[in-house]
Design a protein around this motif. Structure first.
Motif, PDB file in Angstrom:
ATOM      1  N   ALA A  16     -11.954  35.698 -35.663  1.00  0.00           N
ATOM      2  CA  ALA A  16     -10.501  37.013 -36.018  1.00  0.00           C
ATOM      3  C   ALA A  16     -10.755  39.016 -35.663  1.00  0.00           C
ATOM      4  O   ALA A  16     -11.410  39.086 -35.927  1.00  0.00           O
ATOM      5  CB  ALA A  16     -10.348  36.279 -37.463  1.00  0.00           C
ATOM      6  N   SER A  17      -8.968  38.763 -35.440  1.00  0.00           N
ATOM      7  CA  SER A  17      -9.062  39.877 -34.733  1.00  0.00           C
ATOM      8  C   SER A  17      -9.737  40.467 -36.637  1.00  0.00           C
ATOM      9  O   SER A  17      -8.805  40.360 -38.057  1.00  0.00           O
ATOM     10  CB  SER A  17      -7.221  40.287 -34.738  1.00  0.00           C
ATOM     11  OG  SER A  17      -6.873  41.379 -34.710  1.00  0.00           O
TER      12      SER A  17
ATOM     13  N   TYR B 254      -7.713  31.416 -43.906  1.00  0.00           N
ATOM     14  CA  TYR B 254      -7.011  30.252 -42.753  1.00  0.00           C
ATOM     15  C   TYR B 254      -8.279  31.811 -41.896  1.00  0.00           C
ATOM     16  O   TYR B 254      -7.578  32.163 -40.524  1.00  0.00           O
ATOM     17  CB  TYR B 254      -5.761  31.840 -42.220  1.00  0.00           C
ATOM     18  CG  TYR B 254      -4.845  30.878 -43.715  1.00  0.00           C
ATOM     19  CD1 TYR B 254      -3.705  30.317 -43.191  1.00  0.00           C
ATOM     20  CD2 TYR B 254      -4.132  31.239 -44.538  1.00  0.00           C
ATOM     21  CE1 TYR B 254      -3.154  29.514 -43.637  1.00  0.00           C
ATOM     22  CE2 TYR B 254      -3.068  31.404 -45.388  1.00  0.00           C
ATOM     23  CZ  TYR B 254      -2.521  29.953 -44.687  1.00  0.00           C
ATOM     24  OH  TYR B 254      -1.589  29.614 -46.035  1.00  0.00           O
TER      25      TYR B 254
ATOM     26  N   TRP C  95      -7.234  43.460 -37.405  1.00  0.00           N
ATOM     27  CA  TRP C  95      -6.081  43.624 -37.616  1.00  0.00           C
ATOM     28  C   TRP C  95      -5.455  42.230 -38.165  1.00  0.00           C
ATOM     29  O   TRP C  95      -4.582  42.114 -38.069  1.00  0.00           O
ATOM     30  CB  TRP C  95      -5.254  44.214 -37.038  1.00  0.00           C
ATOM     31  CG  TRP C  95      -5.657  45.945 -36.312  1.00  0.00           C
ATOM     32  CD1 TRP C  95      -6.546  45.839 -35.312  1.00  0.00           C
ATOM     33  CD2 TRP C  95      -5.364  47.378 -37.124  1.00  0.00           C
ATOM     34  NE1 TRP C  95      -6.819  46.898 -35.094  1.00  0.00           N
ATOM     35  CE2 TRP C  95      -6.126  47.480 -36.208  1.00  0.00           C
ATOM     36  CE3 TRP C  95      -5.142  47.307 -37.828  1.00  0.00           C
ATOM     37  CZ2 TRP C  95      -6.552  49.300 -36.110  1.00  0.00           C
ATOM     38  CZ3 TRP C  95      -5.037  48.838 -38.230  1.00  0.00           C
ATOM     39  CH2 TRP C  95      -6.060  49.479 -37.207  1.00  0.00           C
ATOM     40  N   ASN C  96      -5.752  41.714 -39.261  1.00  0.00           N
ATOM     41  CA  ASN C  96      -5.203  40.526 -39.741  1.00  0.00           C
ATOM     42  C   ASN C  96      -4.798  40.983 -41.149  1.00  0.00           C
ATOM     43  O   ASN C  96      -5.378  41.494 -41.763  1.00  0.00           O
ATOM     44  CB  ASN C  96      -5.944  39.271 -39.819  1.00  0.00           C
ATOM     45  CG  ASN C  96      -7.437  39.539 -40.327  1.00  0.00           C
ATOM     46  OD1 ASN C  96      -7.482  39.452 -42.090  1.00  0.00           O
ATOM     47  ND2 ASN C  96      -8.943  39.353 -39.799  1.00  0.00           N
ATOM     48  N   VAL C  97      -3.779  39.345 -41.887  1.00  0.00           N
ATOM     49  CA  VAL C  97      -3.068  39.725 -43.362  1.00  0.00           C
ATOM     50  C   VAL C  97      -4.338  40.504 -43.978  1.00  0.00           C
ATOM     51  O   VAL C  97      -4.316  41.045 -44.855  1.00  0.00           O
ATOM     52  CB  VAL C  97      -2.437  38.941 -43.367  1.00  0.00           C
ATOM     53  CG1 VAL C  97      -1.483  38.962 -45.118  1.00  0.00           C
ATOM     54  CG2 VAL C  97      -1.244  38.430 -42.664  1.00  0.00           C
TER      55      VAL C  97
ATOM     56  N   THR D 221     -14.257  38.972 -41.089  1.00  0.00           N
ATOM     57  CA  THR D 221     -14.708  39.336 -40.574  1.00  0.00           C
ATOM     58  C   THR D 221     -15.851  40.300 -41.139  1.00  0.00           C
ATOM     59  O   THR D 221     -15.436  40.968 -42.426  1.00  0.00           O
ATOM     60  CB  THR D 221     -13.674  40.593 -39.985  1.00  0.00           C
ATOM     61  OG1 THR D 221     -12.647  41.571 -40.953  1.00  0.00           O
ATOM     62  CG2 THR D 221     -12.933  39.830 -38.969  1.00  0.00           C
TER      63      THR D 221
ATOM     64  N   LEU E  44     -10.523  33.876 -42.005  1.00  0.00           N
ATOM     65  CA  LEU E  44     -10.072  35.485 -41.535  1.00  0.00           C
ATOM     66  C   LEU E  44     -10.812  36.839 -41.460  1.00  0.00           C
ATOM     67  O   LEU E  44     -11.203  37.299 -42.043  1.00  0.00           O
ATOM     68  CB  LEU E  44      -8.673  36.002 -41.527  1.00  0.00           C
ATOM     69  CG  LEU E  44      -7.285  35.380 -41.265  1.00  0.00           C
ATOM     70  CD1 LEU E  44      -6.382  35.990 -42.293  1.00  0.00           C
ATOM     71  CD2 LEU E  44      -6.748  35.224 -39.842  1.00  0.00           C
TER      72      LEU E  44
END
Length: 272
Positions: free
Chosen positions: A79-80, A138, A82-84, A142, A140
């Motif tokens: 996952a990036s 989701y 810069w996620n939510v 990291t 996300l």
């Protein structure tokens, strides 16, 4: 010259004709089967396709992604930053200095500025509830989120407690108990991480919620019965802080003993 009997000649020609007929029938059958039979190249392609399908099915049965899906799986798992979820964590970190400025504005006793400070604190607490849920739901999660999320939680809570105690609204021993517990449990988690992870309990979540409500009520300039109510809410938060802290210590001791026993059993098994 002696002639060949007619019957013999007729029989010979009949035999030859039968042989030619049989050969013709065999040729027709071979031709039909040859038309239906695929060529050697097509058979090889079909065999290779069947083997590839078998390998893919075996990999899927073993729980391994098929060769064609490895790149896609790797892209999904990474996952990036810069996620939510991480953006909410960053927002909470940025709210800490803003909250302190609003809390101490005009000497720290202006009801209007305290209301703005409460709004910043409330936004930080709400984002704390959502960023972890979004990250787990989701996929996300990291490394940045694992480090920044607990730092943001303790930063906003610590800033609020220190400001309140500095303004004389909250006894320093309350701030010391809450912050000491949070820092101590964080250190304890790192000490026993080699043996396992201490899961968050329901009591810990209730403690966090109660602390947020109590601190939020102290941030607001409340008077009358609301001021009395916030005292009791903070008392409950302090009790939950101590009780859940002791429970984490118990879990850490059990986890460490279990890990040591398992390692000892492995060593004894290897020596035997």
């Amino acid at each position: 010259m002696t002639g060949v009997p007619a019957s013999a000649a007729g029989g010979s020609s009949g035999a030859q004709g039968a042989a030619r007929g049989a050969a013709s029938r065999r040729g027709g059958a071979d031709g039909a089967s040859g038309a239906a039979r695929p060529s050697a190249v097509e058979s090889g392609k079909a065999d290779r396709a069947d083997r590839a399908a078998d390998r893919s099915a075996e990999e899927q049965e073993d729980g391994k992604p098929a060769r064609g899906g490895k790149i896609t799986a790797a892209a999904v798992n990474q996952a990036s930053v810069w996620n939510v979820a991480n953006l909410l964590t960053m927002l909470r970190l940025l709210l800490v200095p803003g909250f302190v400025m609003l809390m101490l504005a005009d000497g720290g006793y202006d009801p209007a500025w305290r209301s703005f400070a409460w709004a910043a604190f409330a936004v930080a607490m709400i984002t704390d509830l959502f960023d972890g849920h979004l990250a787990r739901t989701y996929n996300l999660v990291t490394d940045f989120g694992k480090i920044a999320d607990p730092i943001a939680d303790k930063a906003i809570m610590g800033a609020a407690l220190i400001c309140l105690s500095g303004l004389g609204d909250l006894p320093w021993w309350v701030t010391g108990v809450i912050l000491g517990r949070e820092l101590g449990i964080t250190l304890l988690r790192f000490l026993v991480i080699r043996y396992g992870v201490i899961p968050a309990s329901r009591g810990g979540k209730l403690k966090t919620l109660t602390q947020g409500v109590a601190v939020g009520m102290y941030v607001l300039a409340l008077t009358g019965w609301l001021a009395t109510l916030r005292f009791w809410v903070m008392a409950v938060a302090v009790v939950l802080t101590v009780v859940t802290g002791l429970d984490y210590v118990r879990q850490a001791i059990v986890l460490r003993r279990r890990g040591i026993a398992e390692r000892r059993a492995v060593l004894e098994g290897s020596e035997g």
